[in-house]
Motif scaffolding. Structure first.
Motif, PDB file in Angstrom:
ATOM      1  N   GLY A  70      11.154   0.982  15.640  1.00 20.68           N
ATOM      2  CA  GLY A  70      10.571   1.312  14.345  1.00 20.68           C
ATOM      3  C   GLY A  70       9.320   0.467  14.172  1.00 20.68           C
ATOM      4  N   TYR A  71       8.349   0.976  13.462  1.00 19.13           N
ATOM      5  CA  TYR A  71       7.085   0.265  13.354  1.00 19.13           C
ATOM      6  C   TYR A  71       6.325   0.722  12.125  1.00 19.13           C
ATOM      7  CZ  TYR A  71       6.155   4.654  15.690  1.00 19.13           C
ATOM      8  OH  TYR A  71       6.162   5.983  16.014  1.00 19.13           O
ATOM      9  N   TRP A  72       5.410  -0.109  11.697  1.00 17.06           N
ATOM     10  CA  TRP A  72       4.383   0.292  10.744  1.00 17.06           C
ATOM     11  C   TRP A  72       3.137  -0.551  11.013  1.00 17.06           C
ATOM     12  CZ3 TRP A  72       2.494  -3.530   7.686  1.00 17.06           C
ATOM     13  CH2 TRP A  72       3.341  -4.575   7.305  1.00 17.06           C
ATOM     14  N   ILE A  73       2.007   0.046  10.736  1.00 16.14           N
ATOM     15  CA  ILE A  73       0.708  -0.590  10.929  1.00 16.14           C
ATOM     16  C   ILE A  73       0.003  -0.591   9.576  1.00 16.14           C
ATOM     17  CG2 ILE A  73      -1.542  -0.417  12.096  1.00 16.14           C
ATOM     18  CD1 ILE A  73       0.697  -1.012  14.059  1.00 16.14           C
ATOM     19  N   GLY A  74      -0.648  -1.707   9.226  1.00 16.04           N
ATOM     20  CA  GLY A  74      -1.421  -1.762   7.989  1.00 16.04           C
ATOM     21  C   GLY A  74      -2.510  -0.705   7.984  1.00 16.04           C
ATOM     22  N   LYS A  75      -2.727  -0.094   6.838  1.00 19.67           N
ATOM     23  CA  LYS A  75      -3.657   1.028   6.735  1.00 19.67           C
ATOM     24  C   LYS A  75      -5.060   0.743   7.280  1.00 19.67           C
ATOM     25  CE  LYS A  75      -5.305   4.567   3.586  1.00 19.67           C
ATOM     26  NZ  LYS A  75      -5.301   5.040   2.203  1.00 19.67           N
ATOM     27  N   PRO A  76      -5.616  -0.478   7.109  1.00 15.36           N
ATOM     28  CA  PRO A  76      -6.962  -0.705   7.657  1.00 15.36           C
ATOM     29  C   PRO A  76      -7.037  -0.539   9.181  1.00 15.36           C
ATOM     30  CG  PRO A  76      -6.386  -2.451   6.115  1.00 15.36           C
ATOM     31  CD  PRO A  76      -5.144  -1.631   6.342  1.00 15.36           C
ATOM     32  N   PHE A  77      -5.887  -0.498   9.846  1.00 19.20           N
ATOM     33  CA  PHE A  77      -5.857  -0.446  11.307  1.00 19.20           C
ATOM     34  C   PHE A  77      -5.364   0.893  11.851  1.00 19.20           C
ATOM     35  CE2 PHE A  77      -5.128  -4.681   9.629  1.00 19.20           C
ATOM     36  CZ  PHE A  77      -6.270  -5.316  10.088  1.00 19.20           C
TER      37      PHE A  77
ATOM     38  N   ASP B 116       0.850  -1.191   0.000  1.00 18.39           N
ATOM     39  CA  ASP B 116       0.000   0.000   0.000  1.00 18.39           C
ATOM     40  C   ASP B 116       0.888   1.244   0.000  1.00 18.39           C
ATOM     41  OD1 ASP B 116      -1.600   2.241   0.854  1.00 18.39           O
ATOM     42  OD2 ASP B 116      -3.058   0.833   1.693  1.00 18.39           O
ATOM     43  N   TYR B 117       0.717   2.095  -0.994  1.00 20.21           N
ATOM     44  CA  TYR B 117       1.544   3.297  -1.097  1.00 20.21           C
ATOM     45  C   TYR B 117       1.477   4.146   0.167  1.00 20.21           C
ATOM     46  CZ  TYR B 117       3.253   7.872  -2.400  1.00 20.21           C
ATOM     47  OH  TYR B 117       3.940   9.068  -2.405  1.00 20.21           O
TER      48      TYR B 117
END
Length: 183
Positions: free
Chosen positions: A94-101, A28-29
């Motif tokens: 460092g982190y990232w969360i999927g956009k739906p969340f 996801d961009y």
């Protein structure tokens, strides 16, 4: 690898079985543009390569990475890591969360748990994180996790061929303890 449980999440070891969801979210961009290391377009099969390399780094003691999963159904919603040697007793998360969340507090909940892990299990004295200055969602996670803003690193990294600024946050062990370890 330790298992970390919060009220809504389980942070567990990352496995190759996580590759399809990692690839879906990382493709996801809107997720990729918030990170330094996720390419866009995301290469097909890239998640398997990423997981293989990150697990090797973990075996060598260079990183601890967790799959962020929802407790209710064990579904993967993002990744979080902590890196740093104890020579200076500091580490970066460092982190990232999927956009739906996004916008549901999962990033803050995971960051607080990893900060606790970094202080209480890894014996760090300082934990820090950086984000693009145009990514308020990420630096709000840092603030809600008890980190203090320390400054802007001007044109510190290159993203998509252009220099970008990073905002820098950190929390010290004494601040974590002073908060009653309740961050």
């Amino acid at each position: 690898m330790d298992l970390i449980e919060t009220s809504r999440l389980i942070l567990r070891s990352l496995t190759l079985d996580d590759a399809p969801m990692v690839e879906e979210y990382a493709s996801d961009y809107d997720v990729a543009k918030t990170t330094l290391n996720i390419p866009h377009p995301y290469p097909e099969g890239g998640a398997r390569e990423f997981i293989t390399s990150i697990l090797e780094a973990e075996r060598n003691g260079k990183i601890a990475i967790f799959a962020i999963t929802k407790k209710e159904d064990n579904s993967l919603i993002g990744l979080i890591n902590i890196t740093g040697t104890n020579a200076n007793r500091r580490a970066e998360i460092g982190y990232w969360i999927g956009k739906p969340f996004w916008g549901k507090g999962y990033g803050t909940e995971a960051a607080r748990a990893v900060i606790k892990y970094g202080f209480e299990e890894l014996n760090h004295n300082r934990i820090y994180a950086l984000a693009f200055t145009d990514n308020p969602g990420s630096w709000r996670i840092m603030e809600k996790s008890g980190m203090k803003h320390e400054g802007i690193l001007r044109q510190h990294v290159m993203k998509d061929g252009r220099p970008v600024d990073l905002t820098y946050y950190a929390i010290l062990l004494e601040e974590y303890i002073g908060e009653g370890a309740a961050i």
